[in-house]
Every structure is written in structure tokens, then in C-alpha cells.
Design a protein around this motif. Structure first.
Motif, PDB file in Angstrom:
ATOM      1  N   ARG A 547     -18.560   9.593  32.902  1.00  0.00           N
ATOM      2  CA  ARG A 547     -19.684   9.126  32.085  1.00  0.00           C
ATOM      3  C   ARG A 547     -20.086  10.182  31.051  1.00  0.00           C
ATOM      4  NH1 ARG A 547     -23.191   5.312  33.806  1.00  0.00           N
ATOM      5  NH2 ARG A 547     -24.997   6.683  33.485  1.00  0.00           N
ATOM      6  N   SER A 548     -20.017  11.459  31.454  1.00  0.00           N
ATOM      7  CA  SER A 548     -20.375  12.529  30.528  1.00  0.00           C
ATOM      8  C   SER A 548     -19.386  12.597  29.361  1.00  0.00           C
ATOM      9  CB  SER A 548     -20.410  13.863  31.262  1.00  0.00           C
ATOM     10  OG  SER A 548     -20.731  14.910  30.379  1.00  0.00           O
ATOM     11  N   VAL A 549     -18.091  12.462  29.672  1.00  0.00           N
ATOM     12  CA  VAL A 549     -17.072  12.498  28.621  1.00  0.00           C
ATOM     13  C   VAL A 549     -17.233  11.303  27.687  1.00  0.00           C
ATOM     14  CG1 VAL A 549     -14.603  12.314  28.172  1.00  0.00           C
ATOM     15  CG2 VAL A 549     -15.426  13.820  29.966  1.00  0.00           C
ATOM     16  N   LEU A 550     -17.444  10.117  28.271  1.00  0.00           N
ATOM     17  CA  LEU A 550     -17.619   8.914  27.450  1.00  0.00           C
ATOM     18  C   LEU A 550     -18.862   9.030  26.569  1.00  0.00           C
ATOM     19  CD1 LEU A 550     -16.681   6.100  29.997  1.00  0.00           C
ATOM     20  CD2 LEU A 550     -15.363   6.874  28.016  1.00  0.00           C
ATOM     21  N   ARG A 551     -19.915   9.588  27.133  1.00  0.00           N
ATOM     22  CA  ARG A 551     -21.133   9.738  26.338  1.00  0.00           C
ATOM     23  C   ARG A 551     -20.910  10.708  25.184  1.00  0.00           C
ATOM     24  NH1 ARG A 551     -26.400   8.725  26.343  1.00  0.00           N
ATOM     25  NH2 ARG A 551     -27.792  10.258  25.362  1.00  0.00           N
ATOM     26  N   SER A 552     -20.171  11.795  25.459  1.00  0.00           N
ATOM     27  CA  SER A 552     -19.873  12.750  24.394  1.00  0.00           C
ATOM     28  C   SER A 552     -19.089  12.088  23.272  1.00  0.00           C
ATOM     29  CB  SER A 552     -19.093  13.937  24.953  1.00  0.00           C
ATOM     30  OG  SER A 552     -19.865  14.642  25.902  1.00  0.00           O
ATOM     31  N   ALA A 553     -18.139  11.215  23.649  1.00  0.00           N
ATOM     32  CA  ALA A 553     -17.284  10.580  22.648  1.00  0.00           C
ATOM     33  C   ALA A 553     -17.959   9.402  21.960  1.00  0.00           C
ATOM     34  CB  ALA A 553     -15.981  10.120  23.307  1.00  0.00           C
ATOM     35  N   LEU A 554     -18.701   8.578  22.717  1.00  0.00           N
ATOM     36  CA  LEU A 554     -19.220   7.311  22.182  1.00  0.00           C
ATOM     37  C   LEU A 554     -20.666   7.379  21.719  1.00  0.00           C
ATOM     38  CD1 LEU A 554     -17.686   4.847  24.802  1.00  0.00           C
ATOM     39  CD2 LEU A 554     -16.740   5.577  22.598  1.00  0.00           C
ATOM     40  N   VAL A 555     -21.378   8.470  22.049  1.00  0.00           N
ATOM     41  CA  VAL A 555     -22.791   8.549  21.670  1.00  0.00           C
ATOM     42  C   VAL A 555     -23.105   9.820  20.886  1.00  0.00           C
ATOM     43  CG1 VAL A 555     -25.164   8.636  22.547  1.00  0.00           C
ATOM     44  CG2 VAL A 555     -23.493   7.166  23.661  1.00  0.00           C
ATOM     45  N   GLU A 556     -22.615  10.968  21.367  1.00  0.00           N
ATOM     46  CA  GLU A 556     -23.080  12.235  20.820  1.00  0.00           C
ATOM     47  C   GLU A 556     -22.160  12.828  19.750  1.00  0.00           C
ATOM     48  OE1 GLU A 556     -23.420  14.536  24.344  1.00  0.00           O
ATOM     49  OE2 GLU A 556     -25.362  13.675  24.936  1.00  0.00           O
ATOM     50  N   SER A 557     -20.934  12.363  19.638  1.00  0.00           N
ATOM     51  CA  SER A 557     -20.018  12.925  18.646  1.00  0.00           C
ATOM     52  C   SER A 557     -20.436  12.508  17.240  1.00  0.00           C
ATOM     53  CB  SER A 557     -18.591  12.458  18.921  1.00  0.00           C
ATOM     54  OG  SER A 557     -18.473  11.058  18.683  1.00  0.00           O
ATOM     55  N   ALA A 558     -19.987  13.271  16.245  1.00  0.00           N
ATOM     56  CA  ALA A 558     -20.323  12.966  14.850  1.00  0.00           C
ATOM     57  C   ALA A 558     -19.792  11.591  14.449  1.00  0.00           C
ATOM     58  CB  ALA A 558     -19.747  14.053  13.941  1.00  0.00           C
ATOM     59  N   LEU A 559     -18.557  11.273  14.898  1.00  0.00           N
ATOM     60  CA  LEU A 559     -17.979   9.973  14.566  1.00  0.00           C
ATOM     61  C   LEU A 559     -18.811   8.844  15.160  1.00  0.00           C
ATOM     62  CD1 LEU A 559     -15.724   8.245  13.370  1.00  0.00           C
ATOM     63  CD2 LEU A 559     -14.424   8.605  15.500  1.00  0.00           C
ATOM     64  N   ALA A 560     -19.232   9.006  16.436  1.00  0.00           N
ATOM     65  CA  ALA A 560     -20.030   7.966  17.084  1.00  0.00           C
ATOM     66  C   ALA A 560     -21.361   7.777  16.374  1.00  0.00           C
ATOM     67  CB  ALA A 560     -20.264   8.338  18.548  1.00  0.00           C
ATOM     68  N   LYS A 561     -21.971   8.872  15.940  1.00  0.00           N
ATOM     69  CA  LYS A 561     -23.247   8.767  15.233  1.00  0.00           C
ATOM     70  C   LYS A 561     -23.066   8.092  13.879  1.00  0.00           C
ATOM     71  CE  LYS A 561     -25.359  12.770  17.495  1.00  0.00           C
ATOM     72  NZ  LYS A 561     -25.869  14.159  17.338  1.00  0.00           N
ATOM     73  N   ALA A 562     -21.951   8.384  13.203  1.00  0.00           N
ATOM     74  CA  ALA A 562     -21.694   7.741  11.906  1.00  0.00           C
ATOM     75  C   ALA A 562     -21.483   6.238  12.075  1.00  0.00           C
ATOM     76  CB  ALA A 562     -20.466   8.386  11.253  1.00  0.00           C
ATOM     77  N   ILE A 563     -20.731   5.864  13.116  1.00  0.00           N
ATOM     78  CA  ILE A 563     -20.499   4.436  13.378  1.00  0.00           C
ATOM     79  C   ILE A 563     -21.811   3.742  13.727  1.00  0.00           C
ATOM     80  CG2 ILE A 563     -19.387   2.816  14.955  1.00  0.00           C
ATOM     81  CD1 ILE A 563     -17.042   4.770  15.139  1.00  0.00           C
ATOM     82  N   ALA A 564     -22.628   4.396  14.540  1.00  0.00           N
ATOM     83  CA  ALA A 564     -23.919   3.816  14.917  1.00  0.00           C
ATOM     84  C   ALA A 564     -24.795   3.605  13.691  1.00  0.00           C
ATOM     85  CB  ALA A 564     -24.618   4.720  15.917  1.00  0.00           C
ATOM     86  N   THR A 565     -24.789   4.582  12.770  1.00  0.00           N
ATOM     87  CA  THR A 565     -25.583   4.452  11.549  1.00  0.00           C
ATOM     88  C   THR A 565     -25.099   3.278  10.711  1.00  0.00           C
ATOM     89  OG1 THR A 565     -26.020   6.836  11.520  1.00  0.00           O
ATOM     90  CG2 THR A 565     -26.299   5.646   9.440  1.00  0.00           C
ATOM     91  N   SER A 566     -23.765   3.132  10.594  1.00  0.00           N
ATOM     92  CA  SER A 566     -23.211   2.024   9.801  1.00  0.00           C
ATOM     93  C   SER A 566     -23.506   0.672  10.442  1.00  0.00           C
ATOM     94  CB  SER A 566     -21.698   2.212   9.627  1.00  0.00           C
ATOM     95  OG  SER A 566     -21.035   2.142  10.891  1.00  0.00           O
ATOM     96  N   LEU A 567     -23.529   0.614  11.784  1.00  0.00           N
ATOM     97  CA  LEU A 567     -23.822  -0.651  12.463  1.00  0.00           C
ATOM     98  C   LEU A 567     -25.300  -1.028  12.332  1.00  0.00           C
ATOM     99  CD1 LEU A 567     -21.738  -0.236  15.767  1.00  0.00           C
ATOM    100  CD2 LEU A 567     -21.265  -1.801  13.867  1.00  0.00           C
ATOM    101  N   ARG A 568     -26.183  -0.044  12.245  1.00  0.00           N
ATOM    102  CA  ARG A 568     -27.608  -0.330  12.113  1.00  0.00           C
ATOM    103  C   ARG A 568     -28.025  -0.590  10.667  1.00  0.00           C
ATOM    104  NH1 ARG A 568     -28.137   3.841  16.176  1.00  0.00           N
ATOM    105  NH2 ARG A 568     -28.331   5.384  14.494  1.00  0.00           N
ATOM    106  N   ALA A 569     -27.177  -0.138   9.698  1.00  0.00           N
ATOM    107  CA  ALA A 569     -27.545  -0.254   8.275  1.00  0.00           C
ATOM    108  C   ALA A 569     -27.828  -1.692   7.838  1.00  0.00           C
ATOM    109  CB  ALA A 569     -26.453   0.373   7.410  1.00  0.00           C
TER     110      ALA A 569
END
Length: 735
Positions: A547-569
Motif C-alpha cells: 500500500r505504501s509503494v502504491l500510494r507513493s506511485a499513484l498519489v504522492e509522485s509528481a506524475l500522479a499529482k499532475a494526472i490528478a490535476t488534469s482530471l480535476r481541471a
């Protein structure tokens, strides 16, 4: 004086002879003559007893030689050395003193007459009144002592005890300890013949392995007390020999104590709770052990101050040194508390004043008008007599282990008998699969008892979720976290026990035996208590790390944050333009705008670390730090540190091995044994996989963000897969 007073007082002198920490050295040295050099009775009388018991007129028909004088003499009988005519073996011929039962009866009668006087004097010195209950308790102890003493004259029972002990030690692999082989056809009412054992008294032997044999003695006596159920109650140094092949031989099996199974587990639980400092469980232990009546409430016991007293006593005993060093430490603590310049008398007065203050506070908490109590100590004594009792068996247990402590202190003035008990405790708890032993092991490791299993099953939850649910719920409590330090400590003690007791430990054979036993314990396809706990904790770590690895990749990484921003835009743009939002149909808006925008939040909530996850990862980091000093490969240490901090569990594929591990691998016999255990690896892997699936099922079932139908389906799928992978686990949980 003891010799003139009779056999009962000789026994008392034997018990005191080894305790130089209690008696002055000159007195103890004089009393040691009672261990095997009590004035003998005439050999002519002994030979008459032999002829009568064996039914022969000429002893040469049985013995080709027989010493004219006894080689040792004790309170009950004396021993001659002889050679059997039938097979030429050297034997020890034990002959009972004529009229010994009459002497014992007279001694006990005198003791019963003196006991009330002694009790009153002792209470008077302690400034407390004497009740009839005090006298009755003291008489009960005298009667129990007498029972054991009379039983010691039954040589047939002694022969049976000797043979049963020898058989029990062989079955349990304790090859470092033994008892003399009994010549069964020559066992009679008043004579006992055993094969001669070449050896030296343990306290007089100068061999380098004597300290190890003291540990063997402790382990053997704990095995008797907590496993076989027959405790040897006469372990004075004259009965403990170091044999010429480096083993410990225990003689004289006349005085023993039968320990029922329920009492054994009560003692085991008590030791585990003391060791883990789980003092909240001590009041119930006192009831289970018979120290307190069954109708006494746990609240009264807790309020009595027993836990504080045990905590203090355990801390002192763990530091070793016997009563002498303990007295020095207590005085030092009193000086720190009350003043370094106070005399011994002033220190006692200060301690007494504080004790009275605490007693008054306790009485007040129970609703007692302290001002109306004329003698606070007398009132507390009366109340404590209602709460506490002294079971007769304690007399034998205390005598046995007090003597063993005395032997240890004679070799090492800082000897700590409490520390010597831990190797056996680790061995027993790691291998005993009974529910009470499992609960005791969990307590030792900082884990609470599995109380959720019954309720989960009763509520209809899948049996596969039981352990997972229990672990998740208990993780919110501080005391339910696995202690890596305690785990490694118990592992070391397990190895120490096996290495010390499985062999005489020449050329590292004991260490090899320890490696074999631990491999079998971990890889046994039928499982073990330790294996179950390690699988449970490994599944927790695997789950939390994933869960920690997945969270790092899918929530906390720069790529994940960029994708989240684009999905919320799109949703944010839609919220800024009410006219455009009104043009889109509601179902289209939800499908292409709102649901994608909510996806990052959903993933964040699903992978958000729980309190349990944090504790599991912290435990893993603590374990890595402790192991760090044991690992010689710095690259492996740094890799472990980095991966554990990331929540991962990646280990380098080609680490360098320490010399100890290399020696183990190069031992062909050990290597072959480990290869034989490899089928258990498959079982271990299945249990680990099933544990991960069941934890996933539990998380899905209790997820606050997933729809109910989704939670139910995910839970069912994971549980079914787990039952397919490891069906044994399900049946094991229902046992």
C-alpha cells in the motif's frame, strides 16, 4: 547439631548449606558435610538389610564385590559401591536406615509442637498479631514437608521416578542431562540398585563447562516443573554430578512433586506476564496459581499493590547477585529516595513511614475511615490474609530453585536465576501449540490475545478473516504491537536452550543442533506457534508495504499529482461556468467530468495509511535497526534501510554471508537437514499468500469508500482464493 536432631533437620541443613548469601561462609561450609557425609550407621546392619530384602544368605551370589564401608551417607540411607556378578557392571547400592520412619515421625511431631511458637515469635518480630489462620498455614506447610519426606523412604517410587525422568529427557532431546540407570530386578522396599555414575559434584568440579551445566540444570528443572509434571525436590550439590563425558546427572529421586497440567500452564502464563511486564494480568495469575482464593475480585487484588511489589521484585531478581546484592541495591535506592546521609535505622524508619502512608491511602480508597483504625498495619495484614494464601507446592518449588540459585551464585556472584529461565521459556512457547501457550507467547512478544476470533465466527464472518480482523483491531492499542527486540531475544534464547541441552556441545555440535531445531520450527509443514505469528506479521508488513509503494506511485509522485490535476481541471472549469454546465446532460457530466475528477480522491482514501500500517512499518524499521549490528554486509544494511523506509521489501539478491552463516551452510549434516525441510517452504508460502488475501478481504469489507456490493464481492473473492491456497488454515482456526 543437625545430625543429633535427626533426618528432618539434616534436610534443612542441606538446603541452607549452599546459600552462602544467607548464612556466613563458615556455617555453610560446615553444613555441606550433610550433603553426602552424614554419620553412617554400621555396615553390618546395612548388610543384614541387603540379605533380608534380596532373600539371600550370601551377598556374593549377587555382588562379586561390595565396598566394606559406605561411599556416601545421607539422612534416609547410605550408598555402597559394588559389582554385579551377572554382568560385571559397577553399581551403586542404596540401603535405607533402619527405623527411619519412626525418626521422621518423631521429628515432624516435634516440629508441629514448635511451629505455633515459631510463628508467634516471627510475627512479634514483624510487629504484627498472630491469628489461628497464621498457625494453621504454618502447620500445613510442615505437614506437606512431612508428606514429601515420608515419600522419600519409598524406594520403589524413587526407582520409578528415576526411570521416568530418564525416559522423558530422551524423548525431549535433552541429552545433556541424565539420571542413573536403575537395575529393576534389584529394586526392593528398602534397597535401590542403580548403575554407577562416574562424575564429580557440580559445585566441586573445576571444568570450564560447569557454568553451562548450571544452565542445563535450570532448563531440566523447568522441564520437570512445566512439562513432565514431576519435579525433583532435592537438588542439593551432592545430588548433582558432572559426568566424565560432560553431562549433568541428577541423583536421589525420592522427594518429588507432582505438578498438574493446569498448574503448569498457570505458571507458564505467570512467567510470561512477568517477563513482558504485563502486570495487569498478574491478579488473574495469582488466582490461577492458588495464591489467592477464587472468590476474590480482580479489582481488590489490583488495588492491593501486588503489581508494584512484583515489578520491584522482578527488577531486582533480574539483576542477579542473590539476596546479598539485592539488599545492597535496595539500600542504594532508599538512599537516593530518602537521603544518602541517613543511617540504616533511619532508612528503615523512612521506608516504614512511606509504607504506612500508602497503606492509609489504600484503605481510604476502599472507603475505610483511616482515623478509626488503631493499627493500620494490623488492618492491612488482616485484609491481605483474605486476599493471599501460600499453596503447599510452593514449598518444594522454592526449595528446588533456591538450591539451584545457590549453586549458580557459588560460581558467579552476579548469577541471575531469572535470566537463566528464559531459554527454556522461549523453547516451550515457540513449540507448544496449546491455546494457553499461544496466548502466553503473544503476551511475551507484545501482542494481545486473539479475542476477536470467537466473536467474528459467532457473527457469521468468514473464518479466514478472523486473524486479520483481530490484528487490525488490536493494532490501535499500544500494547498489541510486535516487539522486534523481544522476538530476537527469544530467538537467541531458543538457540541457547537447544545448544546447551541437546548435547555436551563439543566441536560446535550444540550450535548445529540449535540450527536444525530452528529450521524445523520455521519450515515445519504442520506449522508452529512461532510460524503462525511470523506469517501473520509478514502478511501485515507485505500488505502495508504494498500500500505504501502504491500510494507513493499513484498519489504522492509528481506524475500522479499532475494526472490528478488534469482530471480535476474539467470539473473546476465547469464549476466556474454555470452556463456551460447547464448545457451538459447530468449523466454525461457525471460520466466524463465528475467521476474522473473524484478518482484521485478515491485512490487517496483507499491507500491512505492507517494507524496499523504506520505501526507495522515502524516495527519493520525497528527490526532492521536491531539486525543491523548483526549483519556484516553494509550494502545489505543500507538497502534494507532504504527499502523499509519506502515501505518496500526488496532485498539484494546476492548478499555476502557472515562467517557464522557460511560455517552453517558448509556443515553437510545441517545442510542436508535443511534440504529435508524444504517441502515446508511451499506450505509456508501458501500460508503467507493466504494471509495477504485475507487481509485484502478484510480491508475491502471494511472500506468506507467502496460501494457495499463491491465490498462484498471483493471480500468473497479474496477469501475463496485464500481458502483454495491454504485450506489447512481454515480447519486450524476452528480447532
Amino acid at each position: 547439631l543437625c545430625e543429633k536432631l535427626g533426618p528432618t533437620f539434616i534436610k534443612l541443613g542441606q538446603a541452607l548449606s549452599i546459600r552462602t548469601d544467607i548464612l556466613p561462609e563458615p556455617y555453610a561450609l560446615e553444613l555441606r558435610q550433610l550433603q553426602d557425609a552424614v554419620p553412617p550407621f554400621p555396615s553390618t546392619e546395612a548388610y543384614d538389610v541387603l540379605r533380608t530384602e534380596l532373600g539371600v544368605s550370601d551377598l556374593s551370589s549377587i555382588f562379586s564385590s561390595l565396598s566394606p564401608r559406605p561411599v556416601a551417607s545421607a539422612s534416609i540411607g547410605q550408598v555402597y559401591r559394588g559389582t554385579l556378578r551377572s554382568n560385571g557392571k559397577d553399581v551403586a547400592v542404596k540401603v535405607q536406615r533402619p527405623g527411619i520412619l519412626g525418626e521422621i515421625a518423631l521429628d515432624l511431631h516435634v516440629l508441629r509442637l514448635l511451629t505455633p511458637i515459631q510463628t508467634k515469635l516471627q510475627n512479634s518480630i514483624n510487629r504484627r498479631p498472630t491469628t489461628q489462620e497464621d498457625i494453621d498455614t504454618a502447620l500445613l506447610l510442615v505437614d506437606e514437608w512431612g508428606r514429601g519426606f515420608v515419600a522419600e523412604t519409598d524406594y520403589r517410587l524413587e526407582a520409578t521416578n528415576t526411570m521416568q525422568f530418564e525416559e522423558a529427557m530422551r524423548k525431549r532431546g535433552l541429552d545433556a542431562v541424565c539420571a542413573p540407570n536403575v537395575v529393576e530386578e534389584l529394586v526392593k522396599d528398602k534397597i535401590l540398585v542403580t548403575e554407577w555414575v562416574e562424575g564429580t559434584r557440580l559445585d566441586k568440579d573445576a571444568s570450564e563447562d560447569v557454568p553451562r551445566l548450571c544452565g542445563v540444570a535450570i532448563n531440566a528443572y523447568l522441564t520437570m516443573l512445566l512439562d513432565t509434571g514431576v519435579l525433583h525436590c532435592d537438588p542439593h550439590p551432592g545430588n548433582l554430578l558432572r559426568t566424565t563425558d560432560g553431562r549433568l546427572c541428577i541423583l536421589d529421586w525420592g522427594m518429588t512433586l507432582r505438578v498438574p497440567s493446569n498448574l503448569q500452564y498457570a505458571l507458564l502464563e505467570f512467567i510470561a506476564h512477568i517477563n513482558s511486564e504485563d502486570y495487569d494480568s498478574i491478579p488473574q495469575d495469582f488466582i490461577n496459581l492458588g495464591f489467592s482464593p477464587a472468590d476474590v475480585s480482580l479489582e481488590r487484588l489490583q488495588n492491593s499493590g501486588i503489581t508494584e511489589g512484583l515489578s520491584f521484585a522482578f527488577r531486582q531478581l533480574s539483576q542477579g547477585g542473590g539476596p546479598k546484592k539485592m539488599q545492597e541495591r535496595v539500600k542504594s535506592e532508599f538512599q537516593e529516595r530518602y537521603g544518602a546521609d541517613l543511617s540504616d535505622e533511619d532508612l528503615r524508619k523512612a521506608a516504614r513511614a512511606e509504607m504506612l502512608e500508602r497503606m492509609e491511602a489504600q484503605l481510604a480508597s476502599e472507603g475505610v475511615d483511616v482515623k478509626g483504625v488503631t493499627n493500620v498495619m494490623e488492618e492491612m495484614s488482616r485484609r491481605n490474609r483474605e486476599l493471599f494464601a501460600l499453596p503447599p507446592y510452593v514449598l518444594y518449588v522454592a526449595r528446588a530453585f533456591s538450591t539451584l540459585e545457590g549453586i549458580g551464585l557459588s560460581i558467579d556472584e552476579n548469577y541471575a536465576i531469572v535470566q537463566e529461565c528464559y531459554p527454556y521459556l522461549a523453547r516451550r512457547l515457540f513449540t507448544d501449540k496449546s491455546p494457553r501457550a499461544k496466548a502466553a507467547l503473544r503476551a511475551m512478544l507484545g501482542l494481545t490475545e486473539d479475542v476477536a476470533s470467537e466473536s467474528s465466527t459467532a457473527n457469521g464472518s468468514s473464518s479466514g478473516l478472523t486473524a486479520v480482523k483481530s490484528g487490525v483491531e488490536k493494532a490501535t492499542k499500544k500494547e498489541s504491537t510486535l516487539s522486534p527486540k523481544k522476538l530476537l531475544e527469544m530467538t537467541d534464547n531458543f538457540s541457547s536452550y537447544t545448544a546447551a541441552t541437546a548435547t555436551v556441545d563439543r566441536d560446535g555440535v550444540g550450535r548445529t543442533a540449535a540450527a536444525k531445531e530452528f529450521a524445523k520450527l520455521l519450515l515445519d509443514k504442520d506449522g508452529s506457534t512461532l510460524q503462525e505469528i511470523l506469517v501473520e506479521e509478514a502478511a501485515k508488513l507485505g500488505d502495508a508495504a504494498t500500500r505504501s509503494v502504491l500510494r507513493s506511485a499513484l498519489v504522492e509522485s509528481a506524475l500522479a499529482k499532475a494526472i490528478a490535476t488534469s482530471l480535476r481541471a474539467p470539473k473546476e472549469a465547469l464549476e466556474r461556468s454555470e452556463q456551460f454546465a447547464a448545457l451538459l446532460p447530468e449523466n454525461v457530466k457525471k460520466a466524463i467530468i465528475e467521476r474522473p475528477a473524484d478518482l484521485p480522491k478515491l485512490i487517496d482514501e483507499l491507500l491512505y495509511p492507517t494507524a496499523e500500517d504506520e505501526k507495522v512499518l515502524n516495527t519493520a524499521r525497528e527490526l532492521q535497526e536491531i539486525l543491523g549490528v548483526r549483519l556484516e554486509n553494509s550494502s545489505l544494511r543500507s538497502a534494507l534501510a532504504q527499502n523499509l523506509s519506502d515501505g518496500a521489501s526488496i532485498i539484494p539478491t546476492t548478499p555476502e554471508l557472515s562467517p557464522a552463516v557460511r560455517n552453517l551452510v558448509t556443515d553437510s549434516e545441517t545442510r542436508d537437514f535443511v534440504l529435508e525441510q524444504l517441502p515446508g517452504v511451499a506450505s509456508l508460502g501458501r500460508r503467507f499468500g493466504a494471509g495477504l488475501l485475507r487481509r485484502a478481504a478484510y480491508r475491502a469489507q471494511n472500506s468506507p469508500v467502496l460501494p457495499e456490493e463491491t465490498r462484498k464481492r471483493l471480500s468473497e473473492v479474496n477469501n475463496r482464493l485464500a481458502d483454495v491456497i491454504d485450506p489447512v488454515t481454515t480447519s486450524r482456526e476452528t480447532q
